[in-house]
Every structure is written in structure tokens, then in C-alpha cells.
Write an enzyme that holds these catalytic residues in place. Structure first.
Site, PDB file in Angstrom:
ATOM      1  CE  LYS A  12       0.828   2.008   3.830  1.00 28.21           C
ATOM      2  NZ  LYS A  12       1.209   2.934   4.642  1.00 28.21           N
ATOM      3  N   PRO A  95       9.811  -4.013  -0.594  1.00 28.38           N
ATOM      4  CG  PRO A  95      10.815  -2.132  -1.562  1.00 28.38           C
ATOM      5  CD  PRO A  95       9.589  -3.004  -1.644  1.00 28.38           C
ATOM      6  CB  ALA A 101       1.412  -1.715   4.566  1.00 26.58           C
ATOM      7  N   GLY A 102       4.352  -3.835   3.860  1.00 27.12           N
ATOM      8  CA  GLY A 102       4.652  -5.196   3.386  1.00 27.12           C
ATOM      9  C   GLY A 102       4.327  -6.261   4.418  1.00 27.12           C
ATOM     10  CG  ASP A 137      -0.515   0.419   7.765  1.00 27.16           C
ATOM     11  OD1 ASP A 137      -1.306   1.347   8.027  1.00 27.16           O
ATOM     12  OD2 ASP A 137       0.691   0.590   7.509  1.00 27.16           O
TER      13      ASP A 137
END
Ligand code: C5P
Length: 288
Positions: A12, A95, A101-102, A137
Site C-alpha cells: 500500500k 521492500p 505495509a509489506g 495497516d
């Protein structure tokens, strides 16, 4: 669950981010427009073995309870007494420590995957509540598309499909801690907060120029103090013709919005020689 499940976990970005104040619980009250993008991790879920195991193609990624994907699996297996033994493989493309928000998206994918794979039948609102226990998130990552988020980020209003955003995303070789950026944030120093009402009007009209003009993030100046490279990347993207540039979340990732895919591709061709972690990305809708 006999067959392995494969679930996409999109990143995101924040198209706007305003902080309205600090709350009694230590979190900050936000008003932010969040957008999923085409850059995504891939989560593979398979039952078997002992306990919850996390592996990935990314050497620095925690493989234990520090990983939000592990926490998501633990939450559901404990709550619903699921059979022990789950392997989560994370194909990491987003990354880390980037404001994208990975980790939250991986956790959201695990919640969705277990819900479907074990036939738990949890409705969306219950998943969102469980997601919030993992991170601010996570609820948005479960909802997807574009949304206005308030509260910690969990009070979500889904937005209609807007203009397709063609972007170049660049992450400097630096990681920022979200908690530290919020700790440094001073409300009285905010000079140019986003006007979310104006953003939403431009969004509904699919007016890409007006949308780009309203993209603002009040955490940007805070993160630039710790990572001045953010400014340098913004300048380079502007020089390459971006309509607008903006840091995502607490940074340090920066996106440049371009008028067309062709313009974005040509700017990316230059930025990818300068920055290892640079990507051509597009906005991603709930139906994609
Ligand atoms: O919720 P999450 O664990 O992702 O948040 C990480 C940190 O970011 C929190 O510990 C808090 O310091 C900060 N934060 C905040 N206000 C928010 C979201 C996050 O202060 N709305």
C-alpha cells in the site's frame, strides 16, 4: 487444507496522510487515503510439519514470532484450535521498512488464506478486528483497493475506483522505524496538511492533475530529517517529469505519479540504474 494456497499480498501507499493529534493510547489519530499498488508479495500456505514455520526468499526477514505473518497464523490457530502444523513461505517482493505495509499485507494474506483454507467462514468485519490486533495497516490490507482511513487506520471508508495511477516507486537504501517517525512528529510544526475533502472531490472526478496536486503527507518532513535522500529522490522524479512526488507512510519510499504508463516507464528506466529498489507500479483496485 490439502493443496497449498497461494495468496497475493499487495503493497500500500498513502496518497494523503494527515495526523490530527496524539491519542491517550499513544497512537496518533489519522486521516489518510490508502491505495493498494501492483507491487506484491506472494504467500504460500501449506499444512503439515510441526507448529508454525515461516520461510522466505529474503535473508533478513524474521522467521519467528517477530514476523506479522507468523503472528496472524498463531492468532487464528489458537483462537479456533486448528490442527498444529502450518508452513508459510513468503516470496518477498515489497521492500522492508519502507512505509509500504509489506509485513501488514503478508499478515492480511495469512488471515484470508487460513479463513478460506480451513473454511472458518469469518465475515469481513471479524477479520478486520482480528487484523487490527496485529497492526494499524492490517485492516486496510484486508479491505484492499482505495480507502479513506481514520482512527489508527482501521475506520475505513472504501472509495470508488479513481484514476489509474502510473507511478515510479523508489526506496532509498535506508530503513525507517514507523514508531520513531511518529515519536519525532510535532503537530505544531505541520505547515501544509492535505485537504482530504479536496482530494476526494478530485478522486471522484478522476481528475488526475487535481488528485496529484492534493497528494500530501505530514510525516514527510519528519522522515527527511532522518533520511535526506528522500528529498533527492523527489527532486530526481520531478526532473524526470513526475506530476507530483510523495513519500509513502512513514517512509522512506517515494512515489512519483506520471501522466501515462509510457512516461512512468521511461523515468523508471533511468531511476533503476541509480537505485536498486525502484519499481514501475500502478494503482490496484479491489476487482483486479
Ligand atoms: O500499529 P503498528 O504496530 O503498525 O504501528 C507501529 C507504530 O507506529 C506504533 O507503535 C506507533 O508508535 C505508531 N503509530 C501511531 N499511530 C498510528 C499508527 C501507528 O502512532 N495511527
Amino acid at each position: 487444507m490439502t493443496e497449498p494456497l497461494v495468496i497475493a499480498a499487495p503493497a500500500k501507499i498513502n496518497l494523503t496522510l494527515n495526523v490530527l493529534g496524539k491519542r491517550a493510547d499513544g497512537y496518533h489519530e489519522l486521516e489518510t487515503v490508502m491505495q493498494q499498488i501492483s507491487l506484491a508479495d506472494k504467500i504460500y500456505l501449506q499444512t503439515g510439519g510441526e507448529g508454525i514455520r515461516v520461510t522466505s526468499n529474503c535473508p533478513g526477514l524474521p522467521d519467528n514470532q517477530d514476523n506479522l505473518a507468523w503472528q496472524a497464523a498463531q492468532l487464528l490457530t489458537a483462537k479456533f484450535s486448528l490442527p498444529a502444523g502450518l508452513h508459510i513461505f513468503i516470496e518477498k517482493n515489497i521492500p522492508i521498512g519502507a512505509g509500504l505495509a509489506g509485513g501488514s499485507s503478508d499478515a492480511a494474506a495469512v488471515l484470508r488464506g487460513i479463513n478460506a483454507g480451513f473454511g472458518l467462514g469469518l465475515p469481513q468485519d471479524e477479520l478486520l478486528e482480528l487484523g487490527l490486533a496485529l497492526g494499524s495497516d492490517v485492516p486496510f490490507c484486508l479491505l484492499g483497493g482505495t480507502a479513506l482511513a481514520r482512527g489508527r487506520g482501521e475506520i475505513l471508508t472504501p472509495l470508488p475506483e479513481g484514476p489509474c495511477l502510473e507511478m515510479v516507486l523508489v526506496k532509498p537504501d535506508y530503513q525507517l522505524s514507523t514508531a520513531e517517525i511518529y515519536r519525532d512528529f510535532r503537530l505544531d510544526r505541520v505547515q501544509d496538511p492535505p485537504d482530504n475533502a479536496a482530494f476526494l472531490e478530485a478522486w471522484r472526478k478522476c481528475d488526475i492533475i487535481a488528485v496529484a496536486a492534493q497528494m500530501k503527507n505530514v510525516l514527510e518532513t519528519v522522515s527527511i530529517t532522518r533520511c535526506p535522500e528522500i528529498s533527492a529522490i523527489k527532486q530526481q522524479l520531478q526532473d524526470l517529469g513526475a506530476l507530483h512526488t510523495l513519500m509513502s507512510g512513514s517512509g522512506p519510499s517515494v512515489v512519483g505519479v506520471f501522466i501515462s504508463r509510457a512516461e512512468a516507464m521511461s523515468a523508471w528506466g533511468i531511476m533503476r540504474d541509480r537505485y536498486r529498489e525502484s519499481y514501475q507500479v500502478s494503482s490496484y483496485n479491489r476487482g483486479d
